[in-house]
Design a protein around this motif. Structure first.
Motif: not given
Length: 311
Positions: A112-119, A225-227, A240-244, A247-252
């Motif tokens: 889970a902390l790794g997902e924050a790193d991806l974000a 593309e990175d998502v 998708v959790r990392a992208a959210t 700060g990315y919205g639903a569309r990207p």
């Protein structure tokens, strides 16, 4: 045209001995898999040597060295540092980089902390000034047509269904209207790593992302593309959790999800038909990762074509 030389262990050993002048025979050198058009060697336990095999790769490597310095302050994880660089043959460059602690794998185990790193990585890429990147020669890449990719993936899915590899009916989730709803938005170009794969994510034993490798293919373009790359590497929900979080919205997020899903179907079908020599287990893993269900796609409806991201 002059044939480019082929690096050998002796070539590498002589080069390393001249760079690491410590009065000894020098560290052990051993080759690793080629990546991004560069011949790569482990040098002892602390360095990686990458040799450009042709002039095009050399130009990309020179740009990569400059770009890494620009990107480094914006990222929360390590970017390789070059301790020496130059030419190993006329017109052909090398870089001796410090090894980023951690490991890489086709399917990294991200916590889970790794997902924050991806974000943080996605956020940092977006923060790099586009003009500064373009001044270094980073090219622009137009967003891919999701409609064209949907059509190609539909045909590939039928081939996979006949091979008992995939349920072609799952492609119906991407309706004919969806590519229009999920079109890349104008003015949304950012710095895109274009290779956030398991091979380029350095992950620690605790599941934290320690560094990002492979900066030769960076472009200014579609952040989806990175998502998509992350969805193939770590699974759709984590991507998708990392992208959210970034700060990315639903569309990207959904656009990246469907780029990954279509790519995974097309790439596996190409491999089964002999048009690719990629590792079959890796492609099956990517297919499974990309098609993991996420909550966002179940609850999101777009407000026509107003360009907003709000569900």
């Amino acid at each position: 045209m002059t044939q480019a030389p082929t690096p050998t262990e002796d070539t590498v050993r002589r080069l390393v001995r001249s760079l690491l002048k410590d009065g000894t025979a020098g560290p052990d050198v051993r080759p690793v898999d080629e990546s991004g058009g560069l011949t790569t060697w482990w040098v002892g336990s602390r360095h990686v040597l990458r040799l450009a095999p042709d002039r095009e790769s050399a130009a990309r490597q020179r740009r990569e060295l400059r770009l890494r310095e620009v990107v480094r302050p914006h990222l929360p994880v390590a970017v390789p540092v070059s301790v020496a660089h130059g030419e190993w043959a006329p017109g052909l460059t090398y870089t001796l980089d410090t090894k980023v602690p951690g490991g890489s794998a086709p399917e990294p185990d991200i916590s889970a902390l790794g997902e924050a790193d991806l974000a943080g990585i996605l956020t940092g890429l977006r923060e790099v000034p586009v003009r500064q990147a373009e001044a270094l020669g980073v090219p622009r890449a137009a967003p891919r047509s999701l409609g064209a990719l949907r059509r190609a993936a539909g045909k590939a899915a039928e081939r996979l269904a006949r091979a008992d590899e995939f349920d072609a009916g799952r492609m119906h989730q991407l309706t004919p209207a969806a590519p229009v709803q999920l079109a890349a938005q104008s003015g949304g170009a950012v710095l895109v790593h274009h290779g956030l794969t398991g091979a380029h994510l350095v992950v620690g034993a605790d599941g934290r992302v320690r560094g990002v490798l492979g900066w030769a293919d960076v472009v200014v373009g579609d952040p989806a593309e990175d998502v998509a790359a992350l969805a193939l590497a770590v699974g759709a929900p984590a991507a998708v959790r990392a992208a959210t979080l970034a700060g990315y919205g639903a569309r990207p997020c959904l656009r990246g999800l469907w780029l990954a899903r279509c790519d995974s179907v097309v790439h596996l079908a190409d491999r089964l038909s002999g048009r690719s020599d990629a590792a079959l287990p890796d492609l099956r893993t990517q297919l499974r990762n990309a098609w993991e269900a996420i909550l966002l796609e179940r609850v999101t409806e777009f407000r026509g074509d107003d360009g907003g991201d709000d569900p």
